[in-house]
Design an enzyme around this catalytic site. Structure first.
Site, PDB file in Angstrom:
ATOM      1  N   SER A 154      12.500 -58.919 -31.678  1.00 30.26           N
ATOM      2  CA  SER A 154      12.536 -57.609 -32.412  1.00 30.26           C
ATOM      3  C   SER A 154      11.333 -57.407 -33.299  1.00 30.26           C
ATOM      4  CB  SER A 154      13.732 -58.000 -33.407  1.00 30.26           C
ATOM      5  OG  SER A 154      13.806 -57.117 -34.209  1.00 30.26           O
ATOM      6  N   TYR A 167      17.988 -63.150 -39.402  1.00 29.17           N
ATOM      7  CA  TYR A 167      17.436 -62.468 -38.079  1.00 29.17           C
ATOM      8  C   TYR A 167      16.083 -62.368 -38.272  1.00 29.17           C
ATOM      9  CZ  TYR A 167      17.521 -58.710 -34.591  1.00 29.17           C
ATOM     10  OH  TYR A 167      17.479 -57.902 -33.655  1.00 29.17           O
TER      11      TYR A 167
HETATM   12  N1  NAP Z   1      19.655 -52.256 -30.694  1.00 24.17           N
HETATM   13  C1  NAP Z   1      18.499 -52.482 -31.379  1.00 24.17           C
HETATM   14  O1  NAP Z   1      18.026 -51.583 -32.208  1.00 24.17           O
HETATM   15  C2  NAP Z   1      17.548 -53.784 -31.098  1.00 24.17           C
HETATM   16  C3  NAP Z   1      16.559 -53.689 -31.993  1.00 24.17           C
HETATM   17  C4  NAP Z   1      15.795 -55.089 -31.899  1.00 24.17           C
HETATM   18  C5  NAP Z   1      16.022 -55.855 -31.154  1.00 24.17           C
HETATM   19  N2  NAP Z   1      17.388 -55.960 -30.550  1.00 24.17           N
HETATM   20  C6  NAP Z   1      17.886 -56.987 -29.796  1.00 24.17           C
HETATM   21  O2  NAP Z   1      18.072 -56.813 -28.387  1.00 24.17           O
HETATM   22  C7  NAP Z   1      19.049 -57.466 -27.915  1.00 24.17           C
HETATM   23  C8  NAP Z   1      20.133 -56.733 -27.346  1.00 24.17           C
HETATM   24  O3  NAP Z   1      20.677 -55.841 -28.531  1.00 24.17           O
HETATM   25  P1  NAP Z   1      21.888 -54.853 -28.370  1.00 24.17           P
HETATM   26  O4  NAP Z   1      21.647 -53.890 -29.415  1.00 24.17           O
HETATM   27  O5  NAP Z   1      21.769 -54.221 -26.990  1.00 24.17           O
HETATM   28  O6  NAP Z   1      23.051 -55.578 -28.497  1.00 24.17           O
HETATM   29  P2  NAP Z   1      24.727 -55.150 -28.157  1.00 24.17           P
HETATM   30  O7  NAP Z   1      24.787 -53.715 -27.776  1.00 24.17           O
HETATM   31  O8  NAP Z   1      25.608 -55.788 -29.101  1.00 24.17           O
HETATM   32  O9  NAP Z   1      24.859 -56.119 -26.736  1.00 24.17           O
HETATM   33  C9  NAP Z   1      24.851 -57.406 -26.703  1.00 24.17           C
HETATM   34  C10 NAP Z   1      25.423 -57.994 -25.207  1.00 24.17           C
HETATM   35  O10 NAP Z   1      25.220 -59.110 -25.367  1.00 24.17           O
HETATM   36  C11 NAP Z   1      26.442 -59.875 -25.110  1.00 24.17           C
HETATM   37  N3  NAP Z   1      26.545 -61.075 -25.602  1.00 24.17           N
HETATM   38  C12 NAP Z   1      26.603 -61.398 -26.994  1.00 24.17           C
HETATM   39  N4  NAP Z   1      26.534 -62.837 -27.133  1.00 24.17           N
HETATM   40  C13 NAP Z   1      26.468 -63.348 -26.042  1.00 24.17           C
HETATM   41  C14 NAP Z   1      26.518 -64.548 -25.758  1.00 24.17           C
HETATM   42  N5  NAP Z   1      26.662 -65.953 -26.547  1.00 24.17           N
HETATM   43  N6  NAP Z   1      26.520 -65.048 -24.265  1.00 24.17           N
HETATM   44  C15 NAP Z   1      26.443 -63.979 -23.603  1.00 24.17           C
HETATM   45  N7  NAP Z   1      26.230 -62.598 -23.603  1.00 24.17           N
HETATM   46  C16 NAP Z   1      26.405 -62.319 -25.068  1.00 24.17           C
HETATM   47  C17 NAP Z   1      27.548 -58.819 -25.401  1.00 24.17           C
HETATM   48  O11 NAP Z   1      28.833 -58.805 -24.622  1.00 24.17           O
HETATM   49  P3  NAP Z   1      29.902 -59.809 -25.110  1.00 24.17           P
HETATM   50  O12 NAP Z   1      30.249 -59.631 -26.480  1.00 24.17           O
HETATM   51  O13 NAP Z   1      31.105 -59.549 -24.002  1.00 24.17           O
HETATM   52  O14 NAP Z   1      29.402 -61.378 -24.857  1.00 24.17           O
HETATM   53  C18 NAP Z   1      26.504 -57.463 -24.889  1.00 24.17           C
HETATM   54  O15 NAP Z   1      26.994 -57.162 -23.709  1.00 24.17           O
HETATM   55  C19 NAP Z   1      19.478 -58.612 -29.124  1.00 24.17           C
HETATM   56  O16 NAP Z   1      18.665 -59.810 -28.930  1.00 24.17           O
HETATM   57  C20 NAP Z   1      19.239 -57.747 -30.256  1.00 24.17           C
HETATM   58  O17 NAP Z   1      18.645 -58.704 -31.303  1.00 24.17           O
HETATM   59  C21 NAP Z   1      18.055 -54.860 -30.504  1.00 24.17           C
END
Ligand code: NAP
Length: 263
Positions: A154, A167
């Site tokens: 991130s 985080y």
């Molecule tokens: N969105 C942003 O702006 C942003 C910015 C910086 C970094 N990130 C990073 O990018 C990554 C994805 O973010 P996102 O916003 O796309 O998240 P999201 O929309 O919450 O999606 C997360 C996905 O991960 C799965 N998941 C969560 N815990 C899990 C586990 N223990 N085992 C397997 N699957 C799991 C969830 O499905 P289930 O709940 O069904 O398991 C879901 O499919 C994360 O690492 C986040 O920290 C995101």
């Protein structure tokens, strides 16, 4: 394989071709993981989708299959069952060349409300489990001959927002882990890199999308003046997974519309 002497024979459309590769993207039932899976599959890889909720994983798998992409669903907790997940992927798909470790969780309640236990839990989900997954995947990635390990970090880590200590510490630690593994695994012909997203409009940011103060912040602070669309993350993953990045090792590729270089 991405041998240097073969690169000059690649035609322009093959630099980023992932045909014949098998990828696992953890946390790909929705959000950034889903779009990374979609991009890798569009570049020719067979992609294993993963998430804890089997209904979400099935839905994502169906949707991408209907686009003509080669995907397979592997429902399960990537944090708790990493060994089983990797073994299942290798057993069903025959190999594993690319691992994108995408699971992450955030808690923005601030230091006065995040207990020591909460802090430890966040470190475990974001950092310790990524290490466990990488260890579980080491044997197949070594066997690949040109393994690719990609962590989703991130912009939080190198930079910080108030009220986000666990985080920020975990993602900063994950970037450091990435550098350490890049150094250690180079001898196996593997590369280890990270993608650091900025503000992306995913489910995890649902409560912020459209909020006036956040929209004003993004409009003013992000040079491109807008949220990232989840579809805009995939290209970075394809690059880091492909022959096009064969000598890129230990890099954090920031995808944030320029936020982290502006002030
Ligand atoms: N969105 C942003 O702006 C942003 C910015 C910086 C970094 N990130 C990073 O990018 C990554 C994805 O973010 P996102 O916003 O796309 O998240 P999201 O929309 O919450 O999606 C997360 C996905 O991960 C799965 N998941 C969560 N815990 C899990 C586990 N223990 N085992 C397997 N699957 C799991 C969830 O499905 P289930 O709940 O069904 O398991 C879901 O499919 C994360 O690492 C986040 O920290 C995101």
């Amino acid at each position: 394989m991405c041998k240097a002497d073969k690169l000059q024979t690649l035609t322009s459309n093959r630099w980023f071709d992932l045909s014949g590769k098998v990828a696992l993207v953890t946390g790909s039932g929705r959000g950034l993981g889903y779009e990374i899976a979609r991009a890798l599959a569009s570049a020719g890889a067979i992609v294993a989708l993963n998430g804890r909720d089997p209904v979400n994983v099935d839905r994502a798998t169906d949707r991408l299959s209907r686009e003509g992409l080669k995907v397979a669903g592997f429902a399960g907790d990537a944090e708790i069952d990493a060994d089983k997940l990797i073994a299942d992927v290798v057993s069903r798909l025959g190999r594993m060349d690319i691992l994108v470790s995408g699971v992450g969780q955030r808690d923005r309640r601030g230091t006065e409300n995040i207990s020591n236990d909460d802090f430890g839990r966040l470190l475990k989900v974001n950092l310790v489990s990524a290490y466990g997954l990488a260890r579980s995947a080491l044997a197949p990635l070594k066997a690949s001959g040109a393994g690719r390990l990609i962590f989703i970090t991130s912009i939080a880590g190198p930079i910080a927002r108030s009220g986000d200590p666990a985080y920020t510490a975990a993602k900063g630690g994950l970037a450091a882990l990435m550098r350490s593994l890049a150094v250690e695994f180079g001898k196996y012909g593997m590369t280890v890199n990270a993608i650091a997203p900025g503000w992306f409009a995913t489910e995890s940011n649902r409560q912020y999308i459209g909020r006036r103060d956040i929209e004003t912040f993004i409009g003013a602070r992000v040079p491109l003046g807008r949220w990232g669309s989840p579809k805009e993350i995939g290209g970075a993953a394809v690059f880091l997974a492909s022959c096009g990045s064969s000598y890129v090792n230990g890099l954090t590729l920031t995808v944030d519309g320029g936020l982290s270089v502006s002030f």
